[in-house]
Design an enzyme around this catalytic site. Sequence first.
Site, short mmCIF file in Angstrom:
data_model
loop_
_atom_site.label_atom_id
_atom_site.label_comp_id
_atom_site.label_asym_id
_atom_site.label_seq_id
_atom_site.Cartn_x
_atom_site.Cartn_y
_atom_site.Cartn_z
N ASN A 17 34.26 36.69 38.79
CA ASN A 17 35.11 37.50 37.90
C ASN A 17 36.50 37.57 38.52
O ASN A 17 36.71 38.28 39.50
CB ASN A 17 34.48 38.90 37.76
CG ASN A 17 35.33 39.84 36.93
OD1 ASN A 17 36.34 39.43 36.35
ND2 ASN A 17 34.94 41.11 36.88
N TRP A 18 37.41 36.82 37.95
CA TRP A 18 38.76 36.74 38.52
C TRP A 18 39.62 37.96 38.18
O TRP A 18 40.75 38.08 38.64
CB TRP A 18 39.47 35.45 38.05
CG TRP A 18 38.88 34.19 38.62
CD1 TRP A 18 37.84 34.09 39.51
CD2 TRP A 18 39.31 32.84 38.37
NE1 TRP A 18 37.59 32.78 39.81
CE2 TRP A 18 38.47 31.98 39.13
CE3 TRP A 18 40.30 32.26 37.57
CZ2 TRP A 18 38.61 30.59 39.11
CZ3 TRP A 18 40.44 30.87 37.56
CH2 TRP A 18 39.61 30.05 38.32
N LYS A 19 39.12 38.84 37.34
CA LYS A 19 39.83 40.07 36.96
C LYS A 19 41.28 39.75 36.56
O LYS A 19 41.53 38.69 35.98
CB LYS A 19 39.73 41.10 38.09
CG LYS A 19 38.27 41.37 38.48
CD LYS A 19 38.10 42.55 39.40
CE LYS A 19 36.62 42.75 39.73
NZ LYS A 19 36.33 43.90 40.55
N GLY A 35 33.61 39.49 42.63
CA GLY A 35 35.00 39.79 42.26
C GLY A 35 35.95 39.13 43.24
O GLY A 35 36.21 37.93 43.17
N GLY A 36 36.46 39.92 44.19
CA GLY A 36 37.49 39.47 45.13
C GLY A 36 37.24 38.09 45.73
O GLY A 36 38.14 37.23 45.73
N HIS A 70 31.91 46.26 32.04
CA HIS A 70 32.28 46.34 33.46
C HIS A 70 32.78 47.75 33.76
O HIS A 70 33.44 48.36 32.92
CB HIS A 70 33.37 45.30 33.77
CG HIS A 70 33.58 45.11 35.23
ND1 HIS A 70 34.32 46.00 35.98
CD2 HIS A 70 33.12 44.18 36.11
CE1 HIS A 70 34.31 45.60 37.25
NE2 HIS A 70 33.59 44.50 37.35
N GLU A 96 25.91 46.69 39.16
CA GLU A 96 27.09 46.84 40.01
C GLU A 96 27.33 48.33 40.25
O GLU A 96 27.98 48.99 39.42
CB GLU A 96 28.34 46.28 39.31
CG GLU A 96 28.37 44.79 39.15
CD GLU A 96 29.80 44.25 39.05
OE1 GLU A 96 30.09 43.28 39.74
OE2 GLU A 96 30.62 44.80 38.29
N SER A 116 31.29 43.81 46.16
CA SER A 116 31.77 43.33 47.47
C SER A 116 30.97 42.17 48.03
O SER A 116 30.82 42.03 49.25
CB SER A 116 31.78 44.49 48.49
OG SER A 116 32.63 45.50 48.05
#
Length: 266
Positions: free
Chosen positions: A15-17, A241-242, A100, A172, A220
């Site tokens: 998920n590149w947000k 994510g990150g 989300h 999540e 994370s």
Amino acid sequence: MTITSNPHRTLVVGNWKLHLNTSQASLLLHRLQERIKIYRDIEVVIAPSMLVLQPLSVQIDRRKFRLAAQNAFHKDTGAYTGEVSFAMLQDIVHYAIIGHSERRIYFNESLEMIREKVASAVRNGITPILCVGETKQENRAGETKQVLHDQITTALADLTSTEVKKIVIAYEPVWAISTFGGELAKPDDVQKRMDFIRKQILDLYGKRVADTVRILYGGSVDQDIAGGYLSIEGCDGVLVGGASTNYQKFSGIVDTAYRLRYGGGN
Ligand code: 13P
């Protein structure tokens, strides 16, 4: 070759947000395509920004990757300025992340809005990746099961059991997401929550559906700890994510998924 007991393909979703403009996204995809091989039992999905979906859909090697939207609007067409519908995305994406916690918290998405989005995605042939999870406060108050129950039952209320079978649920916990604190969840605790989620599906839709629904973990996850979550019995993959915006970290997670399925190196 040691294939794990997991009958599903392992799903690794990035998920590149709200990161990466068109050229940055194209470069990252290029690097990932160089680095990640075609794996029969591992499905790699990328969820870039809405703007970037179209150009990436042309560039993407469909044997290696599938695309996901991070969000969309539940009405197919109409006077809804600024929105993009699932109907408009149906030729471009295979999946859509829905519910989300960043959408629930920053954009006040209600349980009902999420139910409508899930139904719209399914109606348009897009597989929802439904995100569920409790806040730290809810966790401390012992409300986790109630929160998960409410999020799951409402989101799936408009679907038939055949439709529910195909969906993906991502657990999540809000407090484990890097932007909301990034506390690392213990795999043993995650296992209990995943078992609870599958039990909800079992009670509502029966064993066949519960065995088929895929459940992911997110919060994370990086290349160093992904193995702990991917080894959980009944965990079908991870939502990242990150670490997904770094090609070495993300491909490291895919490598871990590969090693866990087949043993040894690749
Ligand atoms: P992080 O991996 O950055 O914690 O984000 C998780 C997430 O929200 C994926 O959807």
